[in-house]
Structures are given as structure tokens and as C-alpha cells.
Design a protein around this motif. Structure first.
Motif, mmCIF file in Angstrom:
data_model
loop_
_atom_site.group_PDB
_atom_site.id
_atom_site.type_symbol
_atom_site.label_atom_id
_atom_site.label_comp_id
_atom_site.label_asym_id
_atom_site.label_seq_id
_atom_site.Cartn_x
_atom_site.Cartn_y
_atom_site.Cartn_z
ATOM 1 N N SER A 56 -3.804 -26.376 -2.312
ATOM 2 C CA SER A 56 -4.690 -27.289 -1.589
ATOM 3 C C SER A 56 -3.912 -28.213 -0.666
ATOM 4 N N VAL A 57 -2.792 -28.765 -1.109
ATOM 5 C CA VAL A 57 -2.004 -29.679 -0.275
ATOM 6 C C VAL A 57 -1.428 -28.923 0.919
ATOM 7 N N ALA A 58 -0.912 -27.684 0.674
ATOM 8 C CA ALA A 58 -0.343 -26.904 1.781
ATOM 9 C C ALA A 58 -1.434 -26.530 2.785
ATOM 10 N N THR A 59 -2.635 -26.240 2.288
ATOM 11 C CA THR A 59 -3.740 -25.922 3.196
ATOM 12 C C THR A 59 -4.087 -27.127 4.062
ATOM 13 N N ALA A 60 -4.092 -28.332 3.435
ATOM 14 C CA ALA A 60 -4.343 -29.556 4.205
ATOM 15 C C ALA A 60 -3.271 -29.747 5.273
ATOM 16 N N GLY A 61 -2.043 -29.448 4.913
ATOM 17 C CA GLY A 61 -0.972 -29.570 5.898
ATOM 18 C C GLY A 61 -1.125 -28.581 7.035
ATOM 19 N N ARG A 62 -1.507 -27.345 6.702
ATOM 20 C CA ARG A 62 -1.673 -26.320 7.747
ATOM 21 C C ARG A 62 -2.798 -26.693 8.706
ATOM 22 N N ILE A 63 -3.921 -27.285 8.169
ATOM 23 C CA ILE A 63 -5.041 -27.672 9.028
ATOM 24 C C ILE A 63 -4.606 -28.762 10.015
ATOM 25 N N GLY A 64 -3.743 -29.634 9.549
ATOM 26 C CA GLY A 64 -3.301 -30.722 10.430
ATOM 27 C C GLY A 64 -2.156 -30.342 11.320
ATOM 28 N N ALA A 65 -1.661 -29.127 11.279
ATOM 29 C CA ALA A 65 -0.519 -28.721 12.103
ATOM 30 C C ALA A 65 -0.961 -28.562 13.559
ATOM 31 N N LEU A 66 -0.111 -28.984 14.496
ATOM 32 C CA LEU A 66 -0.431 -28.974 15.907
ATOM 33 C C LEU A 66 0.250 -27.841 16.654
ATOM 34 N N ASN A 67 1.177 -27.119 15.978
ATOM 35 C CA ASN A 67 1.833 -26.006 16.643
ATOM 36 C C ASN A 67 1.999 -24.864 15.634
ATOM 37 N N LEU A 68 2.305 -23.707 16.149
ATOM 38 C CA LEU A 68 2.415 -22.495 15.325
ATOM 39 C C LEU A 68 3.563 -22.592 14.332
ATOM 40 N N GLU A 69 4.629 -23.196 14.735
ATOM 41 C CA GLU A 69 5.797 -23.272 13.827
ATOM 42 C C GLU A 69 5.462 -24.068 12.572
ATOM 43 N N ASN A 70 4.817 -25.241 12.764
ATOM 44 C CA ASN A 70 4.444 -26.054 11.591
ATOM 45 C C ASN A 70 3.372 -25.355 10.753
ATOM 46 N N ALA A 71 2.424 -24.739 11.434
ATOM 47 C CA ALA A 71 1.368 -24.033 10.688
ATOM 48 C C ALA A 71 1.952 -22.901 9.847
ATOM 49 N N THR A 72 2.955 -22.190 10.459
ATOM 50 C CA THR A 72 3.592 -21.100 9.696
ATOM 51 C C THR A 72 4.314 -21.637 8.458
ATOM 52 N N LEU A 73 4.994 -22.777 8.619
ATOM 53 C CA LEU A 73 5.708 -23.373 7.471
ATOM 54 C C LEU A 73 4.727 -23.726 6.360
ATOM 55 N N TRP A 74 3.597 -24.393 6.763
ATOM 56 C CA TRP A 74 2.632 -24.780 5.722
ATOM 57 C C TRP A 74 1.974 -23.535 5.095
ATOM 58 N N TYR A 75 1.860 -22.453 5.844
ATOM 59 C CA TYR A 75 1.285 -21.232 5.276
ATOM 60 C C TYR A 75 2.218 -20.619 4.213
ATOM 61 N N ARG A 76 3.488 -20.734 4.499
ATOM 62 C CA ARG A 76 4.440 -20.248 3.470
ATOM 63 C C ARG A 76 4.294 -21.043 2.173
ATOM 64 N N PHE A 77 4.082 -22.376 2.311
ATOM 65 C CA PHE A 77 3.875 -23.175 1.093
ATOM 66 C C PHE A 77 2.558 -22.805 0.423
ATOM 67 N N GLU A 78 1.530 -22.457 1.216
ATOM 68 C CA GLU A 78 0.273 -21.988 0.614
ATOM 69 C C GLU A 78 0.524 -20.772 -0.284
ATOM 70 N N LEU A 79 1.373 -19.873 0.238
ATOM 71 C CA LEU A 79 1.656 -18.671 -0.551
ATOM 72 C C LEU A 79 2.365 -19.011 -1.868
ATOM 73 N N VAL A 80 3.161 -20.101 -1.872
ATOM 74 C CA VAL A 80 3.807 -20.525 -3.125
ATOM 75 C C VAL A 80 2.754 -20.850 -4.174
ATOM 76 N N GLY A 81 1.645 -21.463 -3.762
ATOM 77 C CA GLY A 81 0.575 -21.760 -4.711
ATOM 78 C C GLY A 81 -0.317 -20.580 -4.998
ATOM 79 N N MET A 82 -0.498 -19.677 -4.014
ATOM 80 C CA MET A 82 -1.415 -18.559 -4.171
ATOM 81 C C MET A 82 -0.799 -17.387 -4.943
ATOM 82 N N ALA A 83 0.505 -17.092 -4.705
ATOM 83 C CA ALA A 83 1.118 -15.877 -5.247
ATOM 84 C C ALA A 83 1.039 -15.785 -6.771
ATOM 85 N N PRO A 84 1.353 -16.848 -7.526
ATOM 86 C CA PRO A 84 1.300 -16.721 -9.003
ATOM 87 C C PRO A 84 -0.087 -16.914 -9.578
#
Length: 878
Positions: free
Chosen positions: A45-73
Motif C-alpha cells: 500500500s505505501v509503495a502504491t501511494a508512492g507510485r501514484i505520487g511519482a511525477l516521472n517514469l524513473e520514480n514510478a518504476t522505483l516505487w513499482y519495484r517496491f510494490e513487488l516486494v510487498g506483492m511477491a510473497p
């Protein structure tokens, strides 16, 4: 956009609270997996909030990787939680957990290295969708594999939940429903987004609802406090009422039996305090909240008169750390038992007498049981064997030693176990090779070995070590089991038996040799004496003949000693007072020991008589005195003592074979050099001497033979440098002995002087015939007893029959018996150098029969026969 971020952050906060509460209750089934789910949701949830607030692709990609940390397990954690929660913990193993984690780990590695391979996504693009920056993901091969893997695990978790959902109690259904919502909502939202159903990802709203569902499950439905579903199925079937209370006094479970007894509904009591649940039943509340020990039997409870009676017990619930986690109250319906008790009270008067009788019998049985138990304990304490065990490794260390080791071996069990080399160090050096060789126990499975063990007093005791090898099912050696038994007395008994057999064998040999020698010596002695008588005194050959006679006499003395040792000499028993015998020998013994040795007499004045040959008893004292004198070359003290003793079964001399009874004991003790163990073991053997050329080795052997033939025994006690004590035991006389020389003389016929000589040895027969004929006797010769009987049948009676004892066909003893049966009136004179046919028994001569020892001289023979026939010559003619 800010609204969505706020919802996601609120969901993350609620997830953090849920995760911390799960960690706090980590001992509960599934708590650890639930914490993983909660913390994964927080990261998601926190990584998703970060991705929504990202203003460029690089930041959005970083927050998406953190989303996967929560989603994968998420999928593996959900399955592990469900397995633990429904009671299938046996599948939650480290191996299975590791296998389930392989795919999430690969996903995370690919996510953070996607720029190198493109296996997880083909492209990422940040676009504005409905005014919200949205990251568009074009999944690659592994992205779809991970998604399928996650939803496959969730589907399996859902099926496991559904399997037990229908049969679960209502409170458990509510729990399960809340958990199902919390797990499925975010994934359903994500699935709709992936499938293109919605252009805006509904995950923020789903996370908020998930956190809310978990929060309600904790605080309303007692998540992790209520008994899990599978356990509840068991509890539901119990016939006894069960109320479970946590460590804060809240009810967390109540089975149907308890609900029926108290009239409560499960949804009305779970999560509430006891006083709130049972306010309407103050008596039950007072019982449940009674102070006292955690483990206790509480007073019985009855809702109303005539209602069921319940027996209440309280038990403390503790985790594996020993910390109290609550209480469980058990309500057992004892109404029927109470009814039976009332019926039993009514029959009490009738059963009192039976109970008293039964009590007496039980008391007797108890006393018998106690007696048997004590007897068993005594037998274990008195067991002659000490049990031990040793490991089967190369070192064979002792692992157990019986408590009776201190009594049986002289050392405590702890001594052997604390010092593994203690036993081997105390084994006699000569026995260590056999002690250390354990090849037999590994080759054959068992071993028996005897060795000497040094005790605390320094003396060695014989130990028999019997061991077996215990093996496992596969034949692997496990340990060595054995017993140690003190067999010192058995070894000593065996040694005495071997010594006795050796002495018997030597005695038989000595007696047989003496028999042949006496025949030879009789001829040598007789013919040398006749030759000397026939020669003039100035003839030089006469000296040679006399020297031959003297040597033959010395050889005869030697054979007499051999016969005494072998117990093959003829005894002439009489009633003997040992005190008188010792007093009569005192002057001679004084001269034997000399002035440098003090001779002491300690005689029992009330000594019973013994039945023995007086001359042989004198020989015993003479030989023992000479032996003591030679042991004291520098002087000392020689003590002769007599006493009357009772020989019991445990007396040392009885252990050597002497029958139990009353004996006269004669003790000869000196203060000489003493003997070592080897000398003591051979001291009574013929020709064994420690005096070199100065001794014959027959002195003590003769003593042994005389004492044994007299029905007694002899033992020696000696140590080097401490002198020696010889003890002679002779049985006391229980009756009187009729002297053989008191028989009434017979009157012979008018003619006298006819003698029959019966001897198988031609030289001896010829010597006797010649000597008697020279004295005017008429002599008839026979080679054996049978021939003698044939001659007597033809020639008639003779005045005297001189017969050897040992002859072929018929010996002298058999001849005497035949003559007695035929009523022959001849005098009988037996001769022998070896009376091995029964004459060695005490009183072995037949009545009315005389005896002369071989070797004898012609003069000795003539004198003996004249003494027998003299009464006939003195008798007046009729």
C-alpha cells in the motif's frame, strides 16, 4: 489523487497495527504467517501511494519495484497462514516454506535487474489516466508466470478455507470471512486492473477495506485468541463443557457442551470478560473466579434444584516458554454419579461388613506386597554380581555401574565412572592382556574372562567378567552389557580340588612304587642277612653283605614314608590321649629343637580321646617339630597346643573337605621364616623341599598321609617372615575300641609247625620258605590264594598261613574270607608292602588276623610267627 494516497497510507497504518498484534501473539497458530501478510500489505500500500505520487517514469518504476516486494510473497504467506490456521501445521515445514519462496525470490531478483534481460516486463510507460499518473506495465513471460503462481496459491488457500468453513462454529466463520476479505480484496482489485476492467487501479480502496476487515477480526471476533478452526472441530465433539479464557480474563471459546450447561450463545460470550458473560449466574461466576492455585478442582455447580450437577476443574494454559496464556475451565456432568452415590449410601449398612473383611484382606495383601518388595530389594542388594554397561566405540568407556559395586568390588560406582582407566589399572598385570582383548565379544557376541582385581586393601580378588554385545535392528553394535562377579572362593575351591587330585595321583603313584620296592627290598634284606650269617666274621665279604642289608633298611624306611603319604599303610588304631602323647615326646622334642629354640606347651586338660595309631601320631609330632626347627635357624619359639573344637560348615578346614563335627585340634606354631604362596601350595607334596640336598621332601607328606588316613585333616597358615602354623584335626572317639590283641588264644592240634607261604613274588616266597625251614618249620608254597585253597583241599590243615595281600587271581583278603567260610582253624598272618585292598581303612584288618610289614628280615619273620604260635607250644597236651 491525494484522496487515494491518504486511503493507501491509512490502510498501511492499519496493516502495521495488525502486523504488530500478530507478532505479539506469535505463539498462536498462523500468527507468523499473518504478520507476513500484514507487513506485505503495508509495503504494497505505501509503495502504491508512492507510485501514484511519482511525477516521472524513473520514480514510478522505483516505487513499482517496491510494490513487488510487498506483492511477491503474498501468495505463499497466505497459503502458510491458512494451513496453520485450520490445523494443518504438519505441512508448514522449513522445506515447504523454502520451496514456496523460490518463485517470489526469482521475481524480486528479476524486478531489480530488469534492465539487463526484460524477462519481467517488456515496457513501462507513465500516462495520465482520469487525471491520475498511471504506470502502464506490459508484462513479459515471468510476469505472467508470477501472477499465475500467486493466484494459484490463493485459489488453493480458498479451497482449504472452504473445506472447513461449512462445519466451523459461527464465531470461526466470522473470523474466516474477515480473513478471506482481507486477503482477496487487494488481489481482486489488482486482477480487475490487470484484466483491463478498470482503467484506474482500485488497489487503494481494496487495501483500506482489507485493513478494516483484519482490524474488525482482531477486536470483534478474537482473531488469534479464539481456538483455530480444526481444533474447534475437536472441541465441538467433547462431552465435557469447555470454557477458554485468555490472560486478560476474556472468553475466547466455549464448546456446545458448556453453552448448553450455562445457556449461553457463543457470539454473546467470545471476547467478553467472565463477569459480563455470567452476571446472570452469580454462583457459577463465583466458582470460576475463585482464588487459589491455577491447577485446582473447584466446587460443584448446579444451576437450580433438580438440574444437572457439574464438577468444575481449572487448568492453567502455558506456552512453550512457560508463560501463562490463560485458563481453561472443564465442566463435567456428574449427575449420574451423584445418583449412584446416593444409592451406595443407602446400601452402606449392608456392605460395611464386607468392606471390613475386604479391608483386612487388602491390608494383608498390602503387607505381603511390601514384604515381597523388600525381599526383592534385599535380593538386589545381596546379588553377588555387579551389572555394568559400556559403549561399543573404540574406547569402551563405562556408561553404567551397579550401585552394589562398593559392597562387591570395594569401590563405589562413581569411582569407576569418573575415572575410565580405574578398572584397568587395578587389574593384575599378568591378566591385562586378556582383560583388554574384546575381539571375542565383537566376533561371537559374548565373552567370559576371569582376571584378578586389586581391592582397597591391596589384596587381589578373582573377578569373572561376563559380557554380551547389544546390537540394533541393523546389526550395528549399540553397547556392551556385562556383569562382574567375585569368584575368589570358587577359584580357591578349584585350586584345592586340583591340589587334592594331584596329591591323590602322587599318592597312588608312590604307593604303587612302594609296593614293588618292598617286594624287592624284602628279598634283598633277607638274602643279605642270610648271606652275612653264613659267612665267618673275619670274612671280608661279610661286611659287604651287612652294608647291603643296611642300605636295604634305609630304603625300607623311605618306602614306609611313601606309604604313609599315600595312605596305604596298615593302621593299628587305639584310644589315644594327645596330651599324654605330647608329654611323652617332650624330652625327645626338646633334644630335637635344641637350646636356641623355646619349646612351649599349651595343653587342654579336658581333651577328648581320639582313635588313631599311637606310633603314627608320634611320627606326626616329630615331623612337624623337625620342620619347625629347620625354619628357625637363628632360634625362636615353638608352641604345641591342643584343644577341642567344633568344625562348622563355614570353617576353613571344612571348605577343604573335612566333614562337619567335633575334633581334637593339635597346633604346632613356629616363629620362623614362613612360606610364600607357591611353597604353601606344594608343602604336602612328596619330594618337595626347600632345604636342598639336606631334605627328602617326605616329612610333611608323611604327616599329610597319616592325618588323612586317620580320618582327619591338616591345614597350614603362613606368610613370609611371619612364621607358620600347622593345625591337625582328628575326630574324637564316640565309642570304645576292642584291642586286637585281646582276642582269646586258640588251642592248636597235637602237631604244630606246619606253615603255608602264599606269595606271588618268587624271590620273597623263596626267602620266607628258606628262613622258616631253617627254624624247623614244615613249609608248603603257593603262588596265590586260589592255589592255596586247592593245596589245602588235598593236604589238609596247617598251623599258620602266611599270605601276601596283593596277588593275581585271589589276594590275601579274599583268601581270609574263603578260609573263614570253610571254618579252617589255621592262624592267619598277612604281609604286604602296599595294603591297597582295604587294609588301609581304620580297623581294616579282619578279626583274628595278624599283619607284618614288608620289607622284613628273616629274623623279623621268625619272631613274628613264633609270637603267634607260642601259646600253642605252651598249652598242655590233652
Amino acid at each position: 489523487m491525494s484522496h487515494e494516497v491518504a486511503l493507501l497510507l491509512a490502510a498501511g497504518l492499519l496493516g502495521m497495527v495488525v502486523g504488530l498484534m500478530a507478532v505479539r501473539r506469535r505463539q498462536a497458530p498462523g500468527a507468523v504467517a499473518l504478520a507476513m501478510l500484514a507487513f506485505g500489505a503495508v509495503v504494497w500500500s505505501v509503495a502504491t501511494a508512492g507510485r501514484i505520487g511519482a511525477l516521472n517514469l524513473e520514480n514510478a518504476t522505483l516505487w513499482y519495484r517496491f510494490e513487488l516486494v510487498g506483492m511477491a510473497p503474498f501468495g505463499p504467506a497466505a497459503l502458510l497462514f491458512v494451513l496453520s490456521y485450520v490445523g494443518l501445521e504438519r505441512f508448514v515445514t522449513p522445506r515447504n516454506t523454502l520451496l514456496l519462496s523460490i518463485v517470489p525470490v526469482i521475481t524480486l531478483v528479476l524486478a531489480w535487474t530488469s534492465g539487463l534481460h526484460g524477462l519481467l516486463w517488456r515496457s513501462l510507460d507513465l500516462q495520465m489516466v482520469a487525471g491520475v499518473p498511471t504506470l502502464l506495465v506490459e508484462g513479459a513471460l515471468w510476469w505472467w508466470a508470477d501472477t499465475a503462481y500467486t493466484y494459484l496459491l490463493l485459489a488453493l488457500s480458498f479451497l482449504i478455507f472452504a473445506r472447513t468453513f461449512a462445519r466451523a462454529p459461527r464465531v470461526h466463520r466470522r473470523q474466516a470471512f474477515g480473513l478471506l476479505l482481507a486477503v482477496v480484496l487487494p488481489l481482486l482489485g489488482d486482477l480487475t486492473y490487470i484484466a483491463g476492467v478498470t482503467r484506474v487501479n482500485p488497489a487503494p480502496m481494496a487495501f483500506s477495506l482489507s485493513a478494516l476487515a483484519l482490524f474488525v477480526s482482531f477486536y470483534r471476533h478474537g482473531l488469534l485468541d479464539v481456538v483455530p478452526i480444526a481444533h474447534g472441530l475437536v472441541v465441538e465433539q467433547m462431552g465435557e463443557g469447555l470454557i477458554v479464557v485468555d490472560d486478560r480474563g476474556r472468553v475466547v471459546d466455549m464448546n456446545p457442551a458448556a453453552r448448553a450447561a450455562t445457556g449461553s450463545a457463543l457470539e454473546d460470550v467470545v471476547g467478553r470478560c467472565l463477569k459480563d458473560c455470567f452476571a446472570a449466574a452469580p454462583r457459577l461466576l463465583a466458582i470460576l473466579t475463585q482464588d487459589g492455585e491455577a491447577e485446582a478442582a473447584l466446587p460443584e455447580w448446579q444451576a437450580a434444584p433438580g438440574a444437572s450437577v457439574f464438577e468444575v476443574h481449572r487448568r492453567d494454559l502455558r506456552d512453550h516458554h512457560g508463560k501463562s496464556r490463560g485458563m481453561v475451565y472443564i465442566m463435567r456432568d456428574v449427575t449420574r454419579r451423584k445418583r449412584v452415590e446416593d444409592e451406595l449410601l443407602e446400601a452402606k449398612a449392608e456392605l460395611e461388613s464386607r468392606m471390613i473383611d475386604r479391608t483386612l484382606k487388602l491390608r494383608m495383601a498390602h503387607e505381603e506386597l511390601v514384604t515381597q518388595q523388600r525381599r526383592s530389594d534385599y535380593l538386589m542388594d545381596l546379588s553377588p554380581a555387579v551389572m555394568y554397561t559400556a559403549d561399543a566405540s573404540a574406547f569402551h568407556d563405562l556408561t553404567y555401574m551397579g550401585a552394589n559395586a562398593s559392597e562387591r568390588l570395594g569401590y563405589s560406582a562413581s569411582t569407576f565412572l569418573a575415572d575410565q582407566g580405574f578398572l584397568e589399572r587395578h587389574v593384575h598385570p599378568d591378566d591385562r592382556a586378556g582383560f583388554d582383548d574384546l575381539s571375542a565379544v565383537f566376533d561371537r557376541g559374548s565373552r567370559l574372562v576371569d582376571y584378578r582385581l586389586r581391592g582397597p586393601d591391596g589384596a587381589y580378588r578373582w573377578i569373572r567378567d561376563s559380557m554380551i554385545l547389544a546390537r540394533g535392528h541393523d546389526g550395528t553394535p549399540l553397547e556392551i552389557v556385562g556383569i562382574l562377579e567375585d569368584v575368589t572362593e570358587q577359584k580357591e575351591s578349584e585350586e584345592r580340588s586340583r591340589q587334592s587330585q594331584r596329591m591323590e595321583a602322587v599318592g597312588l603313584l608312590a604307593g604303587g612304587v612302594a609296593h614293588d620296592f618292598n617286594n624287592f627290598l624284602t628279598a634283598i634284606l633277607g638274602f643279605s642277612e642270610m648271606l652275612a650269617d653264613d659267612l665267618d666274621e673275619d670274612d671280608p665279604r661279610r661286611e659287604d653283605a651287612l652294608e647291603i642289608r643296611n642300605v636295604a633298611r634305609r630304603a625300607a624306611a623311605l618306602t614306609r614314608q611313601l606309604l604313609a603319604f599315600s595312605r596305604r599303610q596298615v593302621m593299628r588304631p587305639q584310644l589315644v590321649d594327645l596330651n599324654e602323647a605330647v608329654r611323652g615326646l617332650e624330652p625327645i622334642l626338646g633334644r630335637l629343637v635344641g637350646e636356641h629354640i623355646e619349646l612351649c606347651m599349651k595343653l587342654d586338660e579336658h581333651l577328648p580321646l581320639v582313635e588313631a595309631d599311637p606310633s603314627q601320631i608320634e611320627q606326626v609330632f616329630m615331623n612337624l617339630t623337625v620342620n619347625a626347627r629347620d625354619a628357625m635357624p637363628r632360634g625362636g619359639r615353638l608352641t604345641l597346643e591342643t584343644s577341642s573344637v567344633w568344625v562348622s560348615a563355614d570353617h576353613p578346614i571344612a571348605q577343604e573337605g573335612l566333614p562337619v563335627g567335633r575334633y581334637v585340634r593339635a597346633t604346632v606354631a613356629d616363629t620362623g621364616v614362613g612360606m610364600d604362596e607357591r611353597t604353601r601350595s606344594h608343602v604336602f607334596e612328596p619330594f618337595f623341599t626347600t632345604k636342598g640336598d639336606a631334605g627328602t621332601g617326605l616329612g610333611l607328606a608323611t604327616v599329610f598321609g597319616i592325618v588323612t588316613q586317620s580320618g582327619g585333616g591338616i591345614r597350614v597358615d603362613s606368610r613370609e617372615g611371619r612364621g607358620a602354623v600347622f593345625q591337625v584335626f582328628l575326630p574324637i572317639c564316640m565309642g570304645e575300641v576292642t584291642p586286637e590283641d585281646l582276642r582269646e588264644p586258640r588251642t592248636l592240634g597235637a602237631a604244630a609247625g606246619s606253615i603255608m607261604v602264599v606269595e606271588d613274588e618268587a624271590a620273597v616266597r623263596g626267602l620266607a620258605t628258606r628262613a622258616l625251614r631253617q627254624q624247623g618249620y614244615t613249609v608248603i608254597e603257593a603262588g596265590n590264594g586260589a592255589e592255596a585253597l586247592e593245596i589245602l583241599d588235598h593236604c589238609g590243615a596247617v598251623d599258620l598261613i602266611l599270605s601276601d595281600v596283593v596277588m593275581p587271581r585271589m589276594g590275601g583278603r579274599e583268601l581270609v574270607e574263603c578260609l573263614a567260610a570253610q571254618a579252617h582253624d589255621a592262624h592267619l598272618l598277612l604281609m604286604s608292602g602296599y595294603a591297597g585292598t582295604g587294609l588301609t581303612d581304620r580297623g581294616g584288618l579282619p578279626p583274628g588276623v595278624e599283619f607284618i610289614d614288608k620289607p622284613f628280615s628273616p629274623a623279623d619273620l621268625v619272631e613274628k610267627i613264633d609270637s603267634i604260635l607260642a601259646p600253642r607250644r605252651a598249652a598242655p597236651a590233652v
